[in-house]
Scaffold this active site. Sequence first.
Site, mmCIF file in Angstrom:
data_model
loop_
_atom_site.group_PDB
_atom_site.id
_atom_site.type_symbol
_atom_site.label_atom_id
_atom_site.label_comp_id
_atom_site.label_asym_id
_atom_site.label_seq_id
_atom_site.Cartn_x
_atom_site.Cartn_y
_atom_site.Cartn_z
ATOM 1 N N ARG A 52 0.859 -1.184 0.000
ATOM 2 C CA ARG A 52 0.000 0.000 0.000
ATOM 3 C C ARG A 52 0.898 1.237 0.000
ATOM 4 O O ARG A 52 2.095 1.149 0.217
ATOM 5 C CB ARG A 52 -0.932 0.013 1.211
ATOM 6 C CG ARG A 52 -0.234 -0.295 2.518
ATOM 7 C CD ARG A 52 -0.769 0.478 3.671
ATOM 8 N NE ARG A 52 -0.634 1.921 3.492
ATOM 9 C CZ ARG A 52 0.512 2.581 3.677
ATOM 10 N NH1 ARG A 52 1.633 1.946 3.991
ATOM 11 N NH2 ARG A 52 0.542 3.888 3.520
ATOM 12 N N ALA B 257 0.828 5.081 -2.343
ATOM 13 C CA ALA B 257 0.744 5.373 -3.776
ATOM 14 C C ALA B 257 2.018 5.027 -4.546
ATOM 15 O O ALA B 257 1.959 4.314 -5.559
ATOM 16 C CB ALA B 257 0.368 6.844 -3.977
ATOM 17 N N ARG C 144 -6.961 -0.089 -7.624
ATOM 18 C CA ARG C 144 -7.227 1.006 -6.684
ATOM 19 C C ARG C 144 -7.287 2.300 -7.496
ATOM 20 O O ARG C 144 -6.254 2.805 -7.952
ATOM 21 C CB ARG C 144 -6.161 1.076 -5.592
ATOM 22 C CG ARG C 144 -6.057 -0.209 -4.770
ATOM 23 C CD ARG C 144 -5.369 0.027 -3.442
ATOM 24 N NE ARG C 144 -6.211 0.806 -2.537
ATOM 25 C CZ ARG C 144 -5.807 1.261 -1.354
ATOM 26 N NH1 ARG C 144 -4.568 1.039 -0.948
ATOM 27 N NH2 ARG C 144 -6.627 1.945 -0.586
ATOM 28 N N ASP D 218 -2.145 10.731 -2.381
ATOM 29 C CA ASP D 218 -2.385 9.675 -3.360
ATOM 30 C C ASP D 218 -2.707 10.241 -4.734
ATOM 31 O O ASP D 218 -2.544 9.556 -5.739
ATOM 32 C CB ASP D 218 -3.528 8.775 -2.884
ATOM 33 C CG ASP D 218 -3.093 7.878 -1.736
ATOM 34 O OD1 ASP D 218 -2.675 6.745 -2.009
ATOM 35 O OD2 ASP D 218 -3.146 8.335 -0.581
ATOM 36 N N ASN E 154 -5.969 11.941 -0.111
ATOM 37 C CA ASN E 154 -5.077 11.206 0.787
ATOM 38 C C ASN E 154 -5.934 10.371 1.727
ATOM 39 O O ASN E 154 -7.167 10.407 1.671
ATOM 40 C CB ASN E 154 -4.180 12.178 1.560
ATOM 41 C CG ASN E 154 -3.016 11.468 2.235
ATOM 42 O OD1 ASN E 154 -2.312 10.679 1.605
ATOM 43 N ND2 ASN E 154 -2.809 11.722 3.513
ATOM 44 N N LYS E 155 -5.289 9.614 2.585
ATOM 45 C CA LYS E 155 -5.987 8.714 3.500
ATOM 46 C C LYS E 155 -7.113 9.435 4.231
ATOM 47 O O LYS E 155 -6.965 10.579 4.653
ATOM 48 C CB LYS E 155 -4.991 8.136 4.507
ATOM 49 C CG LYS E 155 -5.590 7.187 5.529
ATOM 50 C CD LYS E 155 -6.358 6.038 4.894
ATOM 51 C CE LYS E 155 -5.510 5.225 3.949
ATOM 52 N NZ LYS E 155 -6.291 4.186 3.230
ATOM 53 N N HIS F 52 10.994 55.802 5.353
ATOM 54 C CA HIS F 52 11.436 57.195 5.287
ATOM 55 C C HIS F 52 12.712 57.323 4.453
ATOM 56 O O HIS F 52 13.740 57.806 4.943
ATOM 57 C CB HIS F 52 11.679 57.724 6.702
ATOM 58 C CG HIS F 52 10.486 57.609 7.596
ATOM 59 N ND1 HIS F 52 9.553 58.604 7.726
ATOM 60 C CD2 HIS F 52 10.056 56.591 8.384
ATOM 61 C CE1 HIS F 52 8.607 58.218 8.569
ATOM 62 N NE2 HIS F 52 8.891 56.994 8.978
#
Length: 592
Positions: free
Chosen positions: A46, A48, A84, A229, A239-240, A475
Amino acid sequence: MGESSISWDRGAVVVIDQRALPGELRWLRISTVDEVIEAIATLAVRGAPAIGVTGAFGVALAAFAHEGDDAAVTAEARRIAAVRPTAVNLSWAVARALARLPGGARAVLAEAQALLAQDGRVNRAAAERAADLVQRVCPDRPLRVLTHCNTGRLATTSFGTALGAIRVLAAREAIESVLVDETRPLLQGARLTAWELAEAGIAHRLTIDAAAAWAMATGQVDCVLVGADRITADGAVANKIGTYALALAAARHRIPFVVVAPESTRDPGTATGAQIVVEQRAAAEITEIAGVPTAPEGTAVFNPAFDVTPPDLITAVVTENGVVYSTLDDGLAGARSAGIAAGPEGGPVAAGGVRTAVGVGDDTAPRDGTSGIPARDGGCGPEVVAGQRIAGIARSLYARGWMPGTAGNISVRLGEDALITGSGLSKGELRAADMVRVRVADSVAAAGARRASAETAIHTAIYRATEATAVVHVHPPYATALSADAGPGPDVLRFSGYELIKGLGAAVSVGVPVVSNHADVARIGAEVEALLRADPQGPPVLFIAGHGITAWGASLAQARDRAECLEALCELVRLTGRREIGVLSGAEEGSK
C-alpha cells in the site's frame, strides 16, 4: 534489513507484507498478475508510490507470461491499473511499463526497475525540500510534528515522503517528537508509522485520530506533514481518510499543513478534487476487528479509503522539484487565505485559534475568547511566518537607512486582521514576537498585546480600500525630500518618461498622491482611505508630505519593491532636476 521494501528476485516481486506488521516482518514473493492484484487490493502493498512500482513489476510479469501476445499483456495491465482507482501513481507506473512492451519483456522489466530506483531518489529529494520549508516557516527549535497514515519507506519503496521529511528533520536535530494518528480503520499509523519511527529511533507518541484537533488546540503540534495519493491541477489533495479533518483543524489553529509527494502523484489531467474517484472499502474493515464483530450484524457502512482536501487549506505541496503549490508564496501573498477555513456553505470564515504570544501551561496566559484554551507559544502558522518575514524585511530596510531609529512600519494582512510592527522598537532588531495583531475594521489591537505602531490607521485604511495584503511605510531620503515640494493639502507629484514608472504599474506617466502630514494619524488614515476609494485605479504608492512614503501590494515583497521604485525615481529626479523627462522644464513646474 535493507532500505527498500520492494525488490525483483529471480522472476518475482518481493515485498514486505504490510498486513503482518508490526507483529511479524514477513516477505511476500509475488510471481503472477493475480498475486499482484491481490497484494494491492488487500493492502499487503500500500502507499501510492509503492503500489505504482509493484504495478509496473506486475506488467513485467505479464510480459514474460504472455511474451509475443501484446493484447494479453495490455489486458493484464488494465486489470492491475484498475485495482485502486484513487492513487494516480498506479495507473501512471503501469502506463510507463506498458509503453516499453514493443521492446519485449526485458525492456518492460528494465522500466520497472528504473521506476524502483527513481522512487528512492525522488522521495529523498522531496523529503529534503519539505524539511527545508518546514524549518523556514517554523521556529528555530526542535518541532512537534503530527503525521497521518504511513508515508515512509513501506509506502514509497524507499526513504519516504512526509515521513522521509521527518527523518531529515530528525537528522538535523529539529524534531522534538512526532504525534502519530493511529489512522482508522486499518491502523496504518499505529501498525506501520510507529514501527518505522521506532526502527529509526525517532521519539513519537501514538494517538487516536479524533484527538488530533485537540492536540493542535492545546499547543502540542507545530506542523502537520502528510503524503498524497493524487494531487489535482488546482492543488486539491486526495489522501488517507481523515486528512481533510486534519487540514480543517490546522487552518483553525493556524498551523502549517504541508503535503509531501513525488511528481508522479500530481495529476494535471484532473482539474479539481471533485473529479477524483474515491475508493470505497469493505464494510468488514469497520464492523469488526481481527474477526471479532464491533457492530450489530447488518449495520450499513460508509467506508471511504480517502478524502479530498481543498487547496485553500494546504500551506504547501512539496515534490522533488521543490514547492509546487503554496498559500505562502514566499512573499506571503497567500497569508490572507492561509488564515481562512471553508465555511459550511463553502464561503470563507476567519480561522480563529489561539494567539502565539505565551506558553501553554502558564496560568497567567491570556486565553482564547471562545475556547478557554491557553495561548500557544512558538507555533509556526501564518502569523509567525508573517512576523518572521516582516522582521527580515524591516532589518534590511533599516540597514539602508530607510527606517532609522524606531521609525517606519510594516504590516501583512491575515484574514480580517493585520499583523504590524510594534511601537517604539528598532527595526534593525525586530523579531517575529514583536508584531501586533490588529483588526482591519477599526485598528484595535488584540487584548494583551504590546502597543501597535502609531501609524496603524494608515495601514488598515489601505486594507479597507484595496485588495492589498502587505503595506510598507518607510522614510527614504530622496522621496521624503521630494514630498516636501508638494503644495498644502492633498496634492499629486507627476512623473513621466522614466523607466521606473513601470514598477508602479503605469506605462509612461504616473501621478503619485501626496497626503498632508498631521499629528492626528487617524486623520491621515481617513484621508488615505477617502483618496483610495475615490481613485481605485491609482498607483499603489503615496507620499506623506515631508514625512515618508507608503507602498502596498499583493505580497510583502511586492510592497517593498514598489517603495524601492519610488525612492529610485525620486533620486533620479534629484539628479536630473526634472520629474518629467521629454518635456520642457518650465512645463514641469505646472504639472505637479
